[in-house]
Design an enzyme around this catalytic site. Structure first.
Site, PDB file in Angstrom:
ATOM      1  N   GLU A   1     -25.972  23.967  56.352  1.00 41.59           N
ATOM      2  CA  GLU A   1     -25.394  25.265  56.133  1.00 41.59           C
ATOM      3  C   GLU A   1     -26.605  26.234  56.067  1.00 41.59           C
ATOM      4  O   GLU A   1     -26.937  26.289  55.017  1.00 41.59           O
ATOM      5  CB  GLU A   1     -24.263  25.516  55.210  1.00 41.59           C
ATOM      6  CG  GLU A   1     -23.531  26.766  55.313  1.00 41.59           C
ATOM      7  CD  GLU A   1     -22.750  27.101  54.419  1.00 41.59           C
ATOM      8  OE1 GLU A   1     -23.111  28.351  53.654  1.00 41.59           O
ATOM      9  OE2 GLU A   1     -21.890  26.351  54.147  1.00 41.59           O
TER      10      GLU A   1
ATOM     11  N   CYS B   1     -22.027  32.972  51.433  1.00 44.50           N
ATOM     12  CA  CYS B   1     -22.514  32.575  52.873  1.00 44.50           C
ATOM     13  C   CYS B   1     -21.658  33.199  53.919  1.00 44.50           C
ATOM     14  O   CYS B   1     -21.888  33.184  55.029  1.00 44.50           O
ATOM     15  CB  CYS B   1     -22.537  30.993  53.114  1.00 44.50           C
ATOM     16  SG  CYS B   1     -20.964  30.211  52.401  1.00 44.50           S
TER      17      CYS B   1
END
Length: 504
Positions: A262, A299
């Protein structure tokens, strides 16, 4: 208070190795930590491979009990985790307590999920010996664990995306041993959780090498884990630069391996016309709250807003007023604070960008920033689409719906896209959906993406560069599937089949 060693957990033993470094907590004394390298990574991965010979064939019930034991051991250390976690990261105690609950809840959810067995996707095509023109053999298929997995912890989630976080929990649930590279931003927190996992291994009788823990503040251990020939997959949460470098290493191996990384996202919010006309100021104030949550270090932080130019002033004024009430706060690490300042300066330096609110930054402390740009200027300046990773946002003033569509089509892969809309916006939203579905792993309406529910249907991933594997998620029960592969057994005697296939 838990006694800390600053060492590495290899094959069930805490061992020294590597040069020492000092942690950099926001408050309290520093911890002396040993930085492991090639030798420690190699020893831990060999122990994981040895453990896989038995752990990979444990029953679902036994692995479920192991996951629940980890959760119990983490809960038992809750007070120490909060004390060390707040000192190391500057996050408030309530946030650490909530993150511990999420971490333990995820472990228990995965235990329930693997007990059910549906994730194995078992299939059986019975033999047809009399079929013409050719008989069909007996075919059985099941998902099997890959083998040892290397996991890298995230700086912004010292519990939920770190030592026993989503990647570790899903790999262990799948039947894969884990070697975890500790994050130097919270080494004490990481070690306490590693001690909890070690205690759960002893309690449930799992092989000692099922979990390894390597402390490190250099690239050596991480590179060694990715390149080690026994490593079967990698889980990573972090920056684009670091993740891309490790991804390239994984792909350049003599035998490439899956790299589930990620790597960041700007998580755009599209404010549709009816919603912006009716409640632009309310949306602006709510967005500011999401943008500054956790000092913007999520995030899924919604760093970009696209709104029609005619309604933008009300949104911008409300957001700026709300952001002005938020003072500077410590970021997770000094490096994170430096990167935030650099990214803000990049956006602030663009000639076509207006600064509505300048960030106040002092050392490790960071304050919010708000920038405004026209739709045409956004479209010609790719530097504006960087993830600032902090409490800073950009408002794009789109000329019309067509330009909003054009901006959506130009987006890179995202973890999330958000629609702020009223009932009258349904047709506009319907036109945007085919674009947004190709851009993000999660699309939400009339909310903000900070806050990722751990659930069966959650997807936390997206097209590159949000993640390196668009078909996977790092949150939710489907995350377990990353560390499994299908194996077909043809005309196999029952005694040679995995236990979960014998009664199919």
């Amino acid at each position: 208070m838990t006694e800390l060693t600053g060492q590495h957990l290899i094959n069930g033993v805490w061992v020294a190795g590597g040069s020492a470094f000092q942690s950099d907590p926001v408050t309290g004394p520093a911890l002396t930590v040993l930085s492991g390298g090639n030798a420690e990574a190699g020893a831990a991965m060999q122990a994981a491979e040895d453990a896989f010979a038995s752990y990979g064939w444990t029953s679902r019930a036994d692995r479920a009990a192991f996951l629940e034991a980890i959760a119990d051991e983490i809960d038992a250390r809750g007070a120490d985790l909060t004390t060390h976690g707040t000192a190391e990261t500057g996050l408030p105690a309530a946030r650490l307590d909530g993150e511990r609950g999420r971490t333990c809840g995820q472990l228990r959810l995965f235990a329930t999920h693997i007990r059910d067995g549906a994730y194995l996707d078992r299939r059986h095509d019975a033999a047809l010996p009399d079929r013409a023109p050719a008989p069909r053999p007996d075919l059985r298929m099941i998902q099997r664990p890959l083998g040892p997995v290397a996991v890298f912890g995230a700086s912004n989630f010292p519990l939920a995306f770190s030592t026993a976080g989503g990647d570790t929990a899903s790999a262990l649930a799948a039947g894969c041993p884990v070697v975890y590279k500790g994050h130097p931003g919270h080494p004490a927190t990481g070690e306490i959780v590693a001690q909890a996992i070690a205690a759960a291994i002893d309690k449930t009788g799992m092989p000692k090498g099922t979990f390894g823990f390597i402390q490190s503040n250099t690239n050596e251990a991480g590179m060694a884990l990715v390149q080690h020939p026994l490593t079967r997959a990698v889980g990573f949460t972090g920056s684009f630069r670091g993740g891309k470098a490790l991804f390239d290493l994984a792909m350049s191996r003599p035998e490439p391996i899956p790299f589930f990384g990620e790597l960041g996202s700007i998580n755009p919010v599209f404010v549709l016309p009816a919603a912006s006309a009716a409640r632009a100021d309310g949306i602006g104030a709510a967005w500011a709250g999401s943008l500054t949550m956790g000092v913007g270090q999520f995030c899924t932080n919604p760093g970009v807003v696209v709104i029609l130019d005619k309604d933008a002033d009300a949104f911008i004024d409300a957001a700026a007023a709300a952001l002005a009430e938020v003072g500077p706060a410590p970021m997770l690490t000094e490096g994170t604070a430096q990167a935030y300042r650099a990214n803000v300066e990049t956006v602030n330096g663009a000639a076509t960008v207006a600064t509505k609110l300048g960030a106040q930054c002092d050392g490790r402390n960071a304050g919010p920033a708000l920038f405004v740009v026209s739709g045409p200027d956004w479209l010609v300046n790719p530097d504006l689409s960087i993830e600032m990773f902090g409490p800073a946002g950009i408002v794009i003033r789109a000329e019309d719906i067509d330009q909003m569509q054009t901006i959506a089509k130009g987006l890179h892969g995202q973890l999330t896209c958000t629609l702020q809309m009223d009932d009258a916006d349904e047709e506009v939203g319907k036109a945007l959906m085919p674009v947004l579905e190709r851009k993000a792993g999660r699309i939400l309406v009339n909310g903000f993406p900070t806050g990722v529910e751990v659930a069966e249907a959650m997807v936390h991933g997206g097209p590159y560069p949000a993640s390196t594997n668009f078909g996977a998620t790092s949150v939710g029960t489907m995350a377990i599937r990353r560390f499994l592969r299908p194996v077909c057994y043809q005309n196999m005697p029952a005694g040679l089949l995995p236990d979960d296939l014998r009664d199919l």
